[in-house]
Design an enzyme around this catalytic site. Structure first.
Site, short mmCIF file in Angstrom:
data_model
loop_
_atom_site.label_atom_id
_atom_site.label_comp_id
_atom_site.label_asym_id
_atom_site.label_seq_id
_atom_site.Cartn_x
_atom_site.Cartn_y
_atom_site.Cartn_z
N GLY A 174 5.34 -2.87 11.26
CA GLY A 174 4.99 -4.28 11.38
C GLY A 174 4.51 -4.84 10.07
O GLY A 174 4.76 -6.00 9.73
N ASP A 175 3.82 -4.01 9.30
CA ASP A 175 3.38 -4.38 7.95
C ASP A 175 4.48 -4.17 6.93
O ASP A 175 4.79 -5.05 6.11
CB ASP A 175 2.17 -3.55 7.55
CG ASP A 175 0.91 -3.93 8.32
OD1 ASP A 175 0.48 -5.09 8.18
OD2 ASP A 175 0.37 -3.09 9.03
N LEU A 176 5.08 -2.97 6.93
CA LEU A 176 5.97 -2.58 5.84
C LEU A 176 7.28 -3.36 5.82
O LEU A 176 7.74 -3.79 4.75
CB LEU A 176 6.25 -1.08 5.93
CG LEU A 176 5.02 -0.16 5.86
CD1 LEU A 176 5.43 1.30 5.98
CD2 LEU A 176 4.24 -0.40 4.57
#
Length: 390
Positions: A174-176
């Protein structure tokens, strides 16, 4: 010299998505200035540490995604610090922040204000639910983390065993993935500015990014009217494309086209299966029968023997641990493990290298992560000296 060595990036991000985005830019040569709140990025104190968390400047989390950056500590609530920040904005090419929507505006440092100081500025935000400037929703302003994005974006619903609960993907995608998309947007904006002289606003939302990542689930829903769900390591439209338990571990086999299927059956000594199930449709219809045959065959072989038997004919690989990754000659030949200094420790550490390879301007981690406020004098020059004297 990196491909982006002509760019200065102001990095107002923390934790993972924003720092990973600016890390990609730093690896490609951009001069990334990490502007940290009083006390620094929240993850400076996160483990793991080599030996002593009290002596070491930061843990592995911060080291990994902040390598090759400069650091300055500023308090936007302090007028002098605000002026110092604006002086940096005037000379910057790109600014990246991942605060909640409206945070920069509280300090009168939003996009519209900063472009008064630098009309060519590319201002980029990473938020859980995007920014109102690019599409307003009632979710904006809510906090979001990787787990939230994976849950909302459908990733967890299609991940895990059929009879198990929704499952988070191990790495913080979700971040990367959001960070990678934001980096693409920034570079597109840089190219646009080179052609037109115009800066612009770039916005990437974590929820949006997860929908982009689960593209297969989206078209499956549209085409079939049925919501895709968990089915373990198998694939909804390909077989065999799965993980199989061996005598000493697990291996994956991707033999979904007719040639690979035929070759797999030859290695197994089961030409009858190739004859009886010659097409993709045949194999999908009878996947449970065929899975049982493959499971029985794989269970009698050690992982290395199974992979060696298929190598060069059928796509297959062992399911590796991180320890095995560290021992893989391929990883070292590709410079995917990079040694950096760990301040406060006598031991160097290894972090992941850059997966982007270029023949002329090779991206690479450009040194360790910075100490908090390490580059104040370099960045502010005489202003920093005057402040120190005062």
């Amino acid at each position: 010299m990196g491909a982006l060595s002509n760019l200065r990036v102001l990095d107002l991000t923390q934790v993972l998505a924003g720092p990973y985005c600016t890390m990609l830019l730093a690896d490609m040569g951009a001069d990334v200035v990490k502007i940290e709140r009083p006390g620094g990025d929240l993850i400076r104190s996160n483990p793991p540490f080599v030996d002593d968390s009290g002596a070491e400047a930061y843990g592995g989390y911060f080291q990994s995604v902040n390598r090759g950056k400069k650091s300055i500590e500023l308090n936007f609530g302090d007028e002098e610090d605000r002026e110092d920040f604006l002086s940096l904005v005037e000379e910057a090419d790109v600014l990246v922040e991942n605060y909640r929507a409206g945070t920069m505006e509280k300090y009168d440092l939003g996009y519209e204000t900063l472009t008064e100081y630098n009309p060519d500025l590319i201002y980029s935000s990473i938020r859980g639910f995007g920014d109102p400037r690019t599409g307003e929703t009632d979710r904006q302003g809510q906090p979001s983390f990787d787990l939230i994005a994976q849950a909302l974006g459908g990733v967890m619903e299609i991940t895990g065993q059929e009879d198990g609960p929704p499952t988070k993907v191990g790495p913080g995608i979700g971040d990367l993935f959001t960070a990678a998309l934001n980096c693409v947007g920034i570079l597109a904006a840089v190219n646009h500015r080179a052609q037109t002289g115009e800066g612009q606003y770039v916005d990437t939302g974590m929820y949006d990014s997860m929908i982009s990542m689960t593209e297969r689930a989206i078209y499956q829903q549209s085409y079939t009217g049925e919501a895709p769900t968990r089915q373990g390591n198998s694939h909804p439209t390909l077989f065999p494309y799965d993980a199989f338990e061996t005598a000493d571990g697990y291996a994956v086999i991707a033999a979904f086209n007719d040639r690979h299927w035929s070759d797999l059956c030859d290695v197994m000594g089961r030409a009858d299966l190739a004859t009886e199930y010659p097409t993709t449709a045949d194999r999908l219809k009878n996947r449970e029968i065929l899975r049982a045959e493959l499971e029985e065959w794989a269970a009698e072989r050690e992982t290395d023997a199974l992979v060696d038997a298929l190598e060069g004919q059928v796509p297959a690989a062992p399911v590796q641990t991180t320890e095995e990754i560290f021992e893989d000659p391929h990883v070292h030949a590709r410079d995917m493990l990079v040694t950096v200094e760990q301040p406060g420790s006598d031991t160097d550490v290894e972090i992941a290298g850059s997966a982007i390879k270029m023949s002329k301007t090779e991206p690479r981690p450009r040194g360790r992560a910075p100490l908090l406020d390490e580059h104040r004098e370099e960045l502010l020059g005489e202003e920093a000296e005057t402040t120190a004297d005062d």
